[in-house]
Enzyme design. Sequence first.
Site, PDB file in Angstrom:
ATOM      1  N   SER A 102     -44.496   9.270 -28.778  1.00  0.00           N
ATOM      2  CA  SER A 102     -45.048   7.943 -28.543  1.00  0.00           C
ATOM      3  C   SER A 102     -44.412   7.263 -27.330  1.00  0.00           C
ATOM      4  CB  SER A 102     -44.897   7.099 -29.813  1.00  0.00           C
ATOM      5  OG  SER A 102     -45.603   5.893 -29.728  1.00  0.00           O
ATOM      6  N   ASP A 241     -49.154   3.224 -24.088  1.00  0.00           N
ATOM      7  CA  ASP A 241     -47.878   3.935 -24.162  1.00  0.00           C
ATOM      8  C   ASP A 241     -48.131   5.429 -24.006  1.00  0.00           C
ATOM      9  OD1 ASP A 241     -49.095   4.337 -26.620  1.00  0.00           O
ATOM     10  OD2 ASP A 241     -47.224   4.293 -27.751  1.00  0.00           O
ATOM     11  N   ASP A 243     -48.578   8.043 -25.840  1.00  0.00           N
ATOM     12  CA  ASP A 243     -49.663   8.740 -26.544  1.00  0.00           C
ATOM     13  C   ASP A 243     -50.895   7.855 -26.733  1.00  0.00           C
ATOM     14  OD1 ASP A 243     -48.559   7.065 -28.497  1.00  0.00           O
ATOM     15  OD2 ASP A 243     -48.881   8.501 -30.120  1.00  0.00           O
ATOM     16  N   ASP A 245     -51.627   5.048 -28.239  1.00  0.00           N
ATOM     17  CA  ASP A 245     -52.042   4.376 -29.469  1.00  0.00           C
ATOM     18  C   ASP A 245     -51.601   2.912 -29.490  1.00  0.00           C
ATOM     19  OD1 ASP A 245     -49.325   4.670 -29.922  1.00  0.00           O
ATOM     20  OD2 ASP A 245     -49.537   5.684 -31.859  1.00  0.00           O
TER      21      ASP A 245
END
Length: 446
Positions: A102, A241, A243, A245
């Site tokens: 993440s 960010d 990834d 999400d």
Amino acid sequence: MARKYFGTDGIRGLTNAGVMTAQMAMTVGMAAGKHFLRGDHRHRVVIGKDTRLSGYMLENALVAGFTSVGMDVVQVGPMPTPAVAMLTVSMRADLGVMLSASHNPYRDNGIKLFGPDGYKLSDEDEAAIEAAIEGEVTLAPAAEIGRAKRYEDARGRYIHFAKSTFPDDLRLDGLKIVVDCANGAAYQVAPSALWELGADVVAIGVQPNGKNINDRIGSTAPEVLCETVVSTGAHLGIALDGDADRLIVADENGRVVDGDQLMATIAGGWHRTGKLRGQGLVATVMSNLGLERHLRSLGLDLVRTKVGDRYVLEQMRSTGYNLGGEQSGHIILSDYATTGDGLVAALQVLAEVVRAGRPASEVLHRFDPVPQLLRNVRFAGGRPLDDAGVQAVIADAEAQLDGRGRLVIRPSGTEPVIRVMAEGDDAAQVEAVVARICDSVQAAAA
């Protein structure tokens, strides 16, 4: 029972150390694959990743693990976490895997697992996989070993899906938008989707090299986004960010708009059009009191949960809400996705800006946040929150803030830290309350 490998969002750690080695990834693939071998059909797992250098190593190890127990693998390359969840359902896969840590730096990586319904795994599934990791997994006979292939159209599928969530009667023509992809998983799909919807796109954070993901860029470091919006004369900017999400926005003046304001914007628009379900939204205990008051003024509720998107989603699913998220910008729109999706959330925000026909600064700042202060107190051991003196100080602080603010005190789930957060109308009082509690916790932990 405490879990050994799974945290609040999959398995995560420093690569080539601890739980995040190639050997462990292969073992996880074997254990998770075996757990999801149900029925007599050919079983399939979708594997996506972000742009971390370690993704190559861990992806190949996972492929070895899954195929060794008889599961076919579809590799989709760098893709946002929500895209992997979507593709898991769309391709009728038995399991989805996202390799990402993440918003963490490139040295970390993680393994996030999705069930065939596109949702993150239940506690029961994670416990079963942990037991299999610790035990022996039966390998497939030679003739039943799985196959692996790369799927080249995954990017196009996700772009089409994301665009389909934008209202049919609207376009982004005439809007200049800066998009910061954090040198992460959305570096191709996010700029493409916005451009295809008509926007004039200024893309930054789209040159990943394996080591620069989240490096002073993206939703956790929006300074570059804000500067670029102002310097290019853009109407607004969006930052994702690593990834993709999470979402943070900058208005035309370079002022950051956090997840609380974005949720308020989406809630207001959906409430106006009759799309909002549950008469409000779900957020964590960390969301600002100003959001709660703003929603109340609209006749809407704010339902609070523990910190963590999985708790927000659990509450949404159990109570029928279709909007929830965190102040950090992790926004869940359950009409469209089974997890947070920064690009889809951005499109809902952009729809409100287009409909309003006013500057982002006027549309997106829905309420004045009350002063909020968060401090962390590190301790060596023990349970300082159980100390009678600490409890007395906390009780006194709650009495002071009653009706004028809130107090949230919680131990971190990942490190020996007590997080002390207070908010209220009087900034000086908030600061004094937090300082007093932190001092008492430190004294008790000494």
